[in-house]
Motif scaffolding. Structure first.
Motif, PDB file in Angstrom:
ATOM      1  N   UNK A 132      77.648  73.463 -32.815  1.00 19.21           N
ATOM      2  CA  UNK A 132      78.142  72.105 -32.616  1.00 19.21           C
ATOM      3  C   UNK A 132      76.982  71.117 -32.535  1.00 19.21           C
ATOM      4  N   UNK A 133      77.246  69.898 -32.983  1.00 17.99           N
ATOM      5  CA  UNK A 133      76.328  68.779 -32.796  1.00 17.99           C
ATOM      6  C   UNK A 133      77.143  67.644 -32.170  1.00 17.99           C
ATOM      7  N   UNK A 134      76.651  67.135 -31.042  1.00 21.80           N
ATOM      8  CA  UNK A 134      77.330  66.033 -30.362  1.00 21.80           C
ATOM      9  C   UNK A 134      76.495  64.774 -30.578  1.00 21.80           C
ATOM     10  N   UNK A 135      77.154  63.722 -31.029  1.00 21.23           N
ATOM     11  CA  UNK A 135      76.496  62.449 -31.329  1.00 21.23           C
ATOM     12  C   UNK A 135      76.953  61.421 -30.292  1.00 21.23           C
ATOM     13  N   UNK A 136      75.982  60.790 -29.632  1.00 23.12           N
ATOM     14  CA  UNK A 136      76.277  59.726 -28.666  1.00 23.12           C
ATOM     15  C   UNK A 136      75.660  58.433 -29.186  1.00 23.12           C
ATOM     16  N   UNK A 137      76.493  57.439 -29.423  1.00 20.30           N
ATOM     17  CA  UNK A 137      76.026  56.130 -29.892  1.00 20.30           C
ATOM     18  C   UNK A 137      76.162  55.142 -28.739  1.00 20.30           C
ATOM     19  N   UNK A 138      75.109  54.351 -28.527  1.00 23.95           N
ATOM     20  CA  UNK A 138      75.134  53.436 -27.382  1.00 23.95           C
ATOM     21  C   UNK A 138      74.366  52.161 -27.712  1.00 23.95           C
ATOM     22  N   UNK A 139      74.906  51.051 -27.231  1.00 24.87           N
ATOM     23  CA  UNK A 139      74.218  49.765 -27.298  1.00 24.87           C
ATOM     24  C   UNK A 139      73.592  49.549 -25.923  1.00 24.87           C
ATOM     25  N   UNK A 140      72.276  49.672 -25.849  1.00 22.95           N
ATOM     26  CA  UNK A 140      71.553  49.637 -24.582  1.00 22.95           C
ATOM     27  C   UNK A 140      71.724  48.320 -23.824  1.00 22.95           C
ATOM     28  N   UNK A 141      71.790  47.204 -24.547  1.00 21.57           N
ATOM     29  CA  UNK A 141      71.863  45.894 -23.894  1.00 21.57           C
ATOM     30  C   UNK A 141      73.271  45.324 -23.843  1.00 21.57           C
ATOM     31  N   UNK A 142      74.242  46.072 -24.263  1.00 21.42           N
ATOM     32  CA  UNK A 142      75.611  45.565 -24.262  1.00 21.42           C
ATOM     33  C   UNK A 142      75.772  44.415 -25.232  1.00 21.42           C
ATOM     34  N   UNK A 143      76.318  43.320 -24.754  1.00 22.40           N
ATOM     35  CA  UNK A 143      76.563  42.159 -25.610  1.00 22.40           C
ATOM     36  C   UNK A 143      75.311  41.327 -25.875  1.00 22.40           C
ATOM     37  N   UNK A 144      74.254  41.572 -25.100  1.00 22.60           N
ATOM     38  CA  UNK A 144      73.025  40.796 -25.288  1.00 22.60           C
ATOM     39  C   UNK A 144      72.241  41.329 -26.482  1.00 22.60           C
ATOM     40  N   UNK A 145      71.727  40.436 -27.327  1.00 22.93           N
ATOM     41  CA  UNK A 145      70.912  40.903 -28.450  1.00 22.93           C
ATOM     42  C   UNK A 145      69.522  41.314 -27.964  1.00 22.93           C
ATOM     43  N   UNK A 146      68.886  42.159 -28.738  1.00 24.17           N
ATOM     44  CA  UNK A 146      67.533  42.584 -28.391  1.00 24.17           C
ATOM     45  C   UNK A 146      67.022  43.603 -29.391  1.00 24.17           C
ATOM     46  N   UNK A 147      65.714  43.712 -29.489  1.00 22.32           N
ATOM     47  CA  UNK A 147      65.148  44.667 -30.442  1.00 22.32           C
ATOM     48  C   UNK A 147      65.336  46.101 -29.945  1.00 22.32           C
ATOM     49  N   UNK A 148      65.557  46.985 -30.873  1.00 24.13           N
ATOM     50  CA  UNK A 148      65.695  48.420 -30.597  1.00 24.13           C
ATOM     51  C   UNK A 148      66.683  48.702 -29.467  1.00 24.13           C
ATOM     52  N   UNK A 149      67.822  48.036 -29.502  1.00 26.17           N
ATOM     53  CA  UNK A 149      68.783  48.248 -28.418  1.00 26.17           C
ATOM     54  C   UNK A 149      69.929  49.179 -28.801  1.00 26.17           C
ATOM     55  N   UNK A 150      69.934  49.671 -30.043  1.00 24.63           N
ATOM     56  CA  UNK A 150      70.947  50.640 -30.450  1.00 24.63           C
ATOM     57  C   UNK A 150      70.339  52.034 -30.397  1.00 24.63           C
ATOM     58  N   UNK A 151      71.047  52.943 -29.712  1.00 19.87           N
ATOM     59  CA  UNK A 151      70.497  54.280 -29.481  1.00 19.87           C
ATOM     60  C   UNK A 151      71.451  55.343 -30.013  1.00 19.87           C
ATOM     61  N   UNK A 152      70.880  56.344 -30.648  1.00 20.31           N
ATOM     62  CA  UNK A 152      71.641  57.503 -31.095  1.00 20.31           C
ATOM     63  C   UNK A 152      71.008  58.737 -30.463  1.00 20.31           C
ATOM     64  N   UNK A 153      71.804  59.475 -29.726  1.00 17.69           N
ATOM     65  CA  UNK A 153      71.342  60.737 -29.151  1.00 17.69           C
ATOM     66  C   UNK A 153      72.110  61.849 -29.837  1.00 17.69           C
TER      67      UNK A 153
END
Length: 135
Positions: free
Chosen positions: A38-59
């Motif tokens: 199995x491979x589990x993919x977790x996608x997350x926006x680190x800053x929520x609604x606030x914009x910012x550099x490198x704030x999208x994370x994939x684990x």
């Protein structure tokens, strides 16, 4: 190999996104398909609604058969870059792990007059089986 995709509340999940993520992971890790359960993919926006550099994370968390899980994370400006970066990191981590295992097996390869190496391989096999049952 089963692929599960999870996302936080700030990432608009859709069937199209999940299919794209699954295709990306499958194509990057296709040579390890038989070795992974199995491979589990977790996608997350680190800053929520606030914009910012490198704030999208994939684990990505991979579950190799008979071994401990391997987890990698990649942050980027876009979801596509985060997923691609994490997939490449996971491919590299799996290559490293399976390369070390191949080296161990080659070093412990039985000689014509040695039954000791067979016993070591059997012991390793039984340990891996037990680990697989526990995960």
């Amino acid at each position: 190999m089963q692929i599960q995709v999870h996302s936080d509340n700030h990432i608009q999940s859709s069937i199209r996104l999940e299919e794209w993520v699954k295709n990306t992971v499958e194509s990057t890790l296709e040579r390890y398909e038989e070795d992974l359960t199995r491979v589990v993919v977790h996608l997350r926006d680190e800053n929520g609604d606030k914009p910012g550099p490198h704030d999208l994370r994939c684990q990505l968390e991979a579950r190799p058969k008979g071994h401990q899980p391997i987890s990698v994370t990649h942050k980027a400006d876009t979801l596509e870059q985060a997923i691609d970066g994490a997939a490449i990191k996971l491919e590299s981590a799996l290559e490293h792990m399976f390369g070390k295992l191949r080296s161990k097996r080659a070093a412990a390869a039985p000689t014509a007059d040695s039954g000791e190496a067979d016993a070591l391989l059997e012991e390793e096999f039984l340990e891996n089986e037990q680990a697989a049952l526990n995960s």
